[in-house]
Design an enzyme around this catalytic site. Structure first.
Site, PDB file in Angstrom:
ATOM      1  N   GLU A   1       0.726  -1.586  -0.396  1.00  0.00           N
ATOM      2  CA  GLU A   1      -0.072  -0.156  -0.123  1.00  0.00           C
ATOM      3  C   GLU A   1       0.968   0.332  -0.098  1.00  0.00           C
ATOM      4  OE1 GLU A   1      -2.942  -0.144  -0.252  1.00  0.00           O
ATOM      5  OE2 GLU A   1      -3.611  -1.813  -0.706  1.00  0.00           O
TER       6      GLU A   1
ATOM      7  N   TYR B   1      -7.489   5.758   3.644  1.00  0.00           N
ATOM      8  CA  TYR B   1      -7.203   4.633   3.318  1.00  0.00           C
ATOM      9  C   TYR B   1      -6.331   4.270   3.485  1.00  0.00           C
ATOM     10  CZ  TYR B   1      -6.246   1.555  -1.120  1.00  0.00           C
ATOM     11  OH  TYR B   1      -5.975   1.375  -2.137  1.00  0.00           O
TER      12      TYR B   1
ATOM     13  N   ASP C   1      -9.713   4.697  -2.484  1.00  0.00           N
ATOM     14  CA  ASP C   1      -9.428   5.202  -3.783  1.00  0.00           C
ATOM     15  C   ASP C   1     -10.276   5.560  -5.040  1.00  0.00           C
ATOM     16  OD1 ASP C   1     -10.423   3.320  -5.614  1.00  0.00           O
ATOM     17  OD2 ASP C   1      -8.604   3.003  -5.117  1.00  0.00           O
TER      18      ASP C   1
END
Length: 349
Positions: free
Chosen positions: A39, A120, A138
């Site tokens: 991520e 997020y 996102d």
């Protein structure tokens, strides 16, 4: 959950069962360290670009403790070319805090407290690693929700973020957060694409507000237009007995903590004659020093900036020196230092 929202969630999950073949090495991963690493690497980065970096990082640092113990210069060299170098600095700081704590955090709040982790990223790690009920938001998710529910509230406003966050959590299925979050992101990437979405074969089309009203190209909406700033960098390769002068960028600007050649920035394009008249050039290069070759011109596009760079080589006398923030290194050992992509592109020429 209303019937419309239930239909939406069910169709996303049904589509995912038939199309769960998007090949990514971190997909279906349960190791929170690997998920976090992927991520962080994928922030502001395309999957195709980020994938080899992810594979190199898990190979070099199989555990968070390995990353925490790694020298900063080594980590930055591995990150070289990926851009947004503050991510790398934050990633290393977070790894060291996780290692010091003795384990990876297993709550949303604990994950969100890590350096460089926003809402997020925290939701993604919490749901993928621990199946915690937190919806991801996102670009793909904003687009799918905005089109299906016909929302024209700008996504980059406080009201928009609040609305979409509430909606994303409202359609999140119970006990299936990880599967659903991956599914809706894949759906946005493969079907509900920014350009030329596959509306005619889309399972959501019968109830999609944007498709039914011909608004697909108009949502999601953003209120702010991206402004691109042009910057003109003139790098000076000052060579001295097989050595080259470089320094580390420490200012709060692009490429912080990376190395560079002595640099003069001008507000507009400037050739060598014009550059010689600037105070910055005169502080770095002795008078009457001849250039070894014409300046090489390169360009790099960043999200908010376009960098126009020139590279000019000079040969200096043995007794010349620069201020203490510069260092003289062997020209043949430049690969040991982490540089911005535009400089590595020049060196590879």
């Amino acid at each position: 959950m209303t019937d419309t929202k239930r239909f939406f969630t069910d169709r996303i999950l049904t589509w995912n069962r038939a199309h769960n073949d998007r090949n990514m090495p971190w997909k279906n991963e349960k190791n929170p360290y690997f998920i976090w690493l992927s991520e962080i690497i994928l922030q502001q980065t395309r999957v195709e670009q980020g994938r080899p970096y992810y594979e190199r990082f898990i190979s070099a640092y199989p555990t968070v403790n390995d990353l925490a113990k790694a020298p900063e210069e080594e980590v930055f060299r591995l990150w070289q070319g990926l851009g947004y170098y503050a991510r790398c600095k934050n990633m290393l700081a977070a790894a060291r805090s996780i290692s010091a704590a003795g384990k990876f955090p297993d709550t949303y709040e604990g994950i969100a407290a890590l350096k460089g982790v926003g809402a997020y990223t925290a939701a993604a790690i919490a749901s993928f690693a621990y199946n915690l009920p937190h919806a991801v938001l996102d670009g793909n998710v904003y687009r799918v929700l905005a089109r299906y529910f016909g929302i024209d509230t700008p996504t980059d406003t406080t009201a928009g973020k609040k609305l979409f966050t509430a909606l994303a959590n409202d359609v999140l299925p119970e006990n299936q957060a990880g599967i659903y979050n991956q599914a809706i992101m894949d759906f946005g990437a493969v079907v509900c694409k920014p350009q030329q979405p596959l509306c005619k074969t889309c399972a959501l089309a019968p109830h999609c507000e944007a498709f039914q009203k011909g608004l697909t190209d108009l949502v999601p909406v953003k209120s702010k237009k991206l402004t691109i700033k042009k910057r003109y960098f003139h790098f000076l390769l000052l060579e001295q007995n097989g050595m080259v002068w470089i320094r580390k960028r420490t200012a709060k600007d692009i490429w912080q903590n990376l190395h560079e050649f002595p640099l003069v920035e001008t507000p507009a394009p400037a050739d060598l004659d014009a550059l010689r008249q600037t105070a910055g050039f005169q502080q770095l290069v002795p008078p009457k020093t001849k250039a070894l070759e014409p300046g090489v011109q390169l360009r790099q596009q960043l999200t908010h900036q376009t960098i126009h760079a020139s590279f000019t080589r000079f040969s200096l006398s043995p007794d010349f020196s620069l201020p203490a923030d510069y260092m003289l290194v062997p020209a043949g050992q430049l690969e040991k230092y982490a540089f911005p992509k535009i400089i590595t592109d020049y060196l590879q020429r």
